[in-house]
Design a protein around this motif. Sequence first.
Motif, PDB file in Angstrom:
ATOM      1  N   GLY A 128       0.519  -0.891  -0.102  1.00 25.10           N
ATOM      2  CA  GLY A 128       0.192  -0.289   0.196  1.00 25.10           C
ATOM      3  C   GLY A 128       0.814   1.036  -0.322  1.00 25.10           C
ATOM      4  N   LYS A 129       0.579   2.487  -0.642  1.00 25.54           N
ATOM      5  CA  LYS A 129       0.463   3.615  -0.476  1.00 25.54           C
ATOM      6  C   LYS A 129       2.021   4.049   0.888  1.00 25.54           C
ATOM      7  CE  LYS A 129       0.609   5.091  -4.825  1.00 25.54           C
ATOM      8  NZ  LYS A 129       1.610   5.131  -5.863  1.00 25.54           N
ATOM      9  N   ILE A 130       2.963   4.024   1.019  1.00 27.00           N
ATOM     10  CA  ILE A 130       3.824   4.670   2.414  1.00 27.00           C
ATOM     11  C   ILE A 130       4.384   6.274   1.929  1.00 27.00           C
ATOM     12  CG2 ILE A 130       4.257   1.967   2.759  1.00 27.00           C
ATOM     13  CD1 ILE A 130       7.057   2.954   1.826  1.00 27.00           C
ATOM     14  N   TYR A 131       4.475   6.728   2.908  1.00 32.12           N
ATOM     15  CA  TYR A 131       4.742   8.210   3.405  1.00 32.12           C
ATOM     16  C   TYR A 131       5.403   8.524   4.527  1.00 32.12           C
ATOM     17  CZ  TYR A 131       1.087   9.498   6.747  1.00 32.12           C
ATOM     18  OH  TYR A 131      -0.351   9.733   7.167  1.00 32.12           O
ATOM     19  N   GLN A 132       6.709   9.332   4.503  1.00 36.28           N
ATOM     20  CA  GLN A 132       7.228   8.850   5.882  1.00 36.28           C
ATOM     21  C   GLN A 132       7.703  11.090   6.544  1.00 36.28           C
ATOM     22  OE1 GLN A 132      11.620   7.385   4.976  1.00 36.28           O
ATOM     23  NE2 GLN A 132      12.593   8.766   6.062  1.00 36.28           N
ATOM     24  N   PHE A 133       8.449  10.872   6.880  1.00 35.16           N
ATOM     25  CA  PHE A 133       8.111  12.166   7.655  1.00 35.16           C
ATOM     26  C   PHE A 133       8.863  11.851   9.128  1.00 35.16           C
ATOM     27  CE2 PHE A 133       4.107  10.552   9.686  1.00 35.16           C
ATOM     28  CZ  PHE A 133       3.969  10.673  10.786  1.00 35.16           C
ATOM     29  N   VAL A 134       9.630  13.276   9.366  1.00 35.13           N
ATOM     30  CA  VAL A 134       9.859  13.182  10.801  1.00 35.13           C
ATOM     31  C   VAL A 134       9.224  13.677  12.091  1.00 35.13           C
ATOM     32  CG1 VAL A 134      12.822  13.789  12.124  1.00 35.13           C
ATOM     33  CG2 VAL A 134      12.624  13.009   9.688  1.00 35.13           C
ATOM     34  N   CYS A 135       9.558  13.029  13.616  1.00 36.33           N
ATOM     35  CA  CYS A 135       8.260  13.517  14.681  1.00 36.33           C
ATOM     36  C   CYS A 135       8.901  13.230  15.388  1.00 36.33           C
ATOM     37  CB  CYS A 135       7.663  12.640  14.881  1.00 36.33           C
ATOM     38  SG  CYS A 135       6.705  12.613  16.303  1.00 36.33           S
ATOM     39  N   ASN A 136       9.635  13.705  15.934  1.00 37.18           N
ATOM     40  CA  ASN A 136      10.956  13.705  17.553  1.00 37.18           C
ATOM     41  C   ASN A 136      12.088  13.586  17.478  1.00 37.18           C
ATOM     42  OD1 ASN A 136       9.007  16.386  19.508  1.00 37.18           O
ATOM     43  ND2 ASN A 136       7.395  14.166  19.488  1.00 37.18           N
ATOM     44  N   ASP A 137      12.094  13.939  16.081  1.00 42.10           N
ATOM     45  CA  ASP A 137      13.834  13.175  15.863  1.00 42.10           C
ATOM     46  C   ASP A 137      13.396  11.956  15.050  1.00 42.10           C
ATOM     47  OD1 ASP A 137      15.644  14.883  15.608  1.00 42.10           O
ATOM     48  OD2 ASP A 137      16.309  14.765  17.821  1.00 42.10           O
ATOM     49  N   ALA A 138      12.408  10.572  15.534  1.00 42.47           N
ATOM     50  CA  ALA A 138      12.542   9.906  14.925  1.00 42.47           C
ATOM     51  C   ALA A 138      11.516   9.454  13.551  1.00 42.47           C
ATOM     52  CB  ALA A 138      11.607   9.272  16.246  1.00 42.47           C
ATOM     53  N   ILE A 139      11.865   8.406  13.143  1.00 41.10           N
ATOM     54  CA  ILE A 139      11.816   8.460  11.887  1.00 41.10           C
ATOM     55  C   ILE A 139      10.236   7.627  11.428  1.00 41.10           C
ATOM     56  CG2 ILE A 139      11.733   7.621   9.442  1.00 41.10           C
ATOM     57  CD1 ILE A 139      14.040   9.586   9.553  1.00 41.10           C
ATOM     58  N   CYS A 140       9.174   8.044  11.542  1.00 40.63           N
ATOM     59  CA  CYS A 140       7.813   7.598  11.178  1.00 40.63           C
ATOM     60  C   CYS A 140       7.375   7.018   9.425  1.00 40.63           C
ATOM     61  CB  CYS A 140       6.575   8.948  11.786  1.00 40.63           C
ATOM     62  SG  CYS A 140       6.747   8.969  13.206  1.00 40.63           S
ATOM     63  N   ILE A 141       6.888   5.929   9.482  1.00 43.22           N
ATOM     64  CA  ILE A 141       6.473   5.846   8.304  1.00 43.22           C
ATOM     65  C   ILE A 141       5.216   5.417   8.605  1.00 43.22           C
ATOM     66  CG2 ILE A 141       6.611   4.162   5.912  1.00 43.22           C
ATOM     67  CD1 ILE A 141       9.260   4.048   6.804  1.00 43.22           C
ATOM     68  N   VAL A 142       4.105   5.394   7.658  1.00 46.38           N
ATOM     69  CA  VAL A 142       2.917   5.391   7.349  1.00 46.38           C
ATOM     70  C   VAL A 142       2.100   3.780   6.594  1.00 46.38           C
ATOM     71  CG1 VAL A 142       0.286   5.891   7.568  1.00 46.38           C
ATOM     72  CG2 VAL A 142       2.050   6.927   8.252  1.00 46.38           C
ATOM     73  N   LYS A 143       1.397   3.243   6.394  1.00 44.52           N
ATOM     74  CA  LYS A 143       0.937   2.835   5.194  1.00 44.52           C
ATOM     75  C   LYS A 143      -0.438   2.065   5.191  1.00 44.52           C
ATOM     76  CE  LYS A 143       2.131  -2.108   4.479  1.00 44.52           C
ATOM     77  NZ  LYS A 143       2.628  -2.887   3.933  1.00 44.52           N
ATOM     78  N   SER A 144      -1.159   2.538   4.367  1.00 48.49           N
ATOM     79  CA  SER A 144      -2.588   1.818   4.231  1.00 48.49           C
ATOM     80  C   SER A 144      -3.116   0.774   3.292  1.00 48.49           C
ATOM     81  CB  SER A 144      -3.492   2.905   4.316  1.00 48.49           C
ATOM     82  OG  SER A 144      -3.139   3.790   4.791  1.00 48.49           O
ATOM     83  N   TYR A 145      -3.725  -0.204   3.923  1.00 53.24           N
ATOM     84  CA  TYR A 145      -4.221  -1.195   3.344  1.00 53.24           C
ATOM     85  C   TYR A 145      -6.103  -1.372   3.591  1.00 53.24           C
ATOM     86  CZ  TYR A 145      -5.096  -5.387   0.657  1.00 53.24           C
ATOM     87  OH  TYR A 145      -5.404  -6.087  -1.198  1.00 53.24           O
ATOM     88  N   GLU A 146      -7.058  -1.228   2.406  1.00 52.65           N
ATOM     89  CA  GLU A 146      -8.184  -1.483   3.120  1.00 52.65           C
ATOM     90  C   GLU A 146      -8.570  -0.756   4.089  1.00 52.65           C
ATOM     91  OE1 GLU A 146      -8.857  -5.669   3.152  1.00 52.65           O
ATOM     92  OE2 GLU A 146      -8.924  -5.483   0.640  1.00 52.65           O
ATOM     93  N   GLU A 147      -8.992  -1.249   5.515  1.00 53.06           N
ATOM     94  CA  GLU A 147      -9.545  -0.698   6.348  1.00 53.06           C
ATOM     95  C   GLU A 147      -8.258  -0.634   7.829  1.00 53.06           C
ATOM     96  OE1 GLU A 147     -10.046  -4.669   7.751  1.00 53.06           O
ATOM     97  OE2 GLU A 147     -10.357  -3.266   5.635  1.00 53.06           O
ATOM     98  N   GLU A 148      -6.855  -0.809   7.310  1.00 50.24           N
ATOM     99  CA  GLU A 148      -5.796  -0.917   8.484  1.00 50.24           C
ATOM    100  C   GLU A 148      -5.053   0.037   8.170  1.00 50.24           C
ATOM    101  OE1 GLU A 148      -6.279  -5.031   9.268  1.00 50.24           O
ATOM    102  OE2 GLU A 148      -4.198  -5.104   8.596  1.00 50.24           O
ATOM    103  N   SER A 149      -4.968   0.379   8.797  1.00 48.96           N
ATOM    104  CA  SER A 149      -3.550   1.529   8.630  1.00 48.96           C
ATOM    105  C   SER A 149      -2.122   1.242   9.811  1.00 48.96           C
ATOM    106  CB  SER A 149      -3.566   2.961   9.109  1.00 48.96           C
ATOM    107  OG  SER A 149      -4.289   3.598   8.557  1.00 48.96           O
ATOM    108  N   LEU A 150      -0.825   1.610   9.236  1.00 50.87           N
ATOM    109  CA  LEU A 150       0.119   0.993  10.067  1.00 50.87           C
ATOM    110  C   LEU A 150       0.785   2.701  10.344  1.00 50.87           C
ATOM    111  CD1 LEU A 150       2.902  -0.820  11.267  1.00 50.87           C
ATOM    112  CD2 LEU A 150       3.822  -1.083   8.303  1.00 50.87           C
ATOM    113  N   LEU A 151       1.595   2.280  12.201  1.00 54.11           N
ATOM    114  CA  LEU A 151       2.114   2.934  12.030  1.00 54.11           C
ATOM    115  C   LEU A 151       3.672   3.018  12.634  1.00 54.11           C
ATOM    116  CD1 LEU A 151       3.303   6.619  12.394  1.00 54.11           C
ATOM    117  CD2 LEU A 151       2.091   6.141  14.370  1.00 54.11           C
TER     118      LEU A 151
END
Length: 188
Positions: free
Chosen positions: A109-132
């Motif tokens: 599923g499409k992913i995007y990345q950003f920085v949060c308090n020096d941590a790398i965050c990656i988000v991915k979604s597929y159907e009704e679920e999301s991953l952080l």
Amino acid sequence: DLQSPWFIEQYNQTIDHGMTLSFPENHDTVRCASENNGNSNLALMRYIIASYISKATAITTGFEYGYRRKIDVCNTNPSWNEEPYYDLSSAIANVNKVKVGYKVLNNDGKIYQFVCNDAICIVKSYEEESLLLVINNTNHELDFVFNPYDILHKGDLVDVSPVGMKVDVTYNTKLSLLPGDVKVIIGK
């Protein structure tokens, strides 16, 4: 290093053309155990990212045991086996066990990345679920409070991290991440 955009760009371009397959290390790279001075936490971080972002994951012989000798695709054979530097086999089994339970971890599923308090965050979604994924790829501990509901926009969030202590996911979630730690939060 999760700093360059090529990984996100190539992954998002690839998922419309077939299933993705990730490797935490391969025959073209330095072995994780060599590159990270035997830090098994950083090797496991790579495995978690590879496994939960891509539909399929494969490891090279000896990855789970911290082999350091560079792989040679023509000459590597069982005589090249080394004394284990560490053993990630049960941690990898836990990662795989968690993966089985969630569609978002078993599909592309499409992913995007950003920085949060020096941590790398990656988000991915597929159907009704999301991953952080919240990843500490620094060389120091990170302590911070954040609101994962602002990121995933789901009503039910749970920490399914395969290793380490799980946290209660709230509107003010406190994280303490050692170098190489990965928090895995699923939203439904």
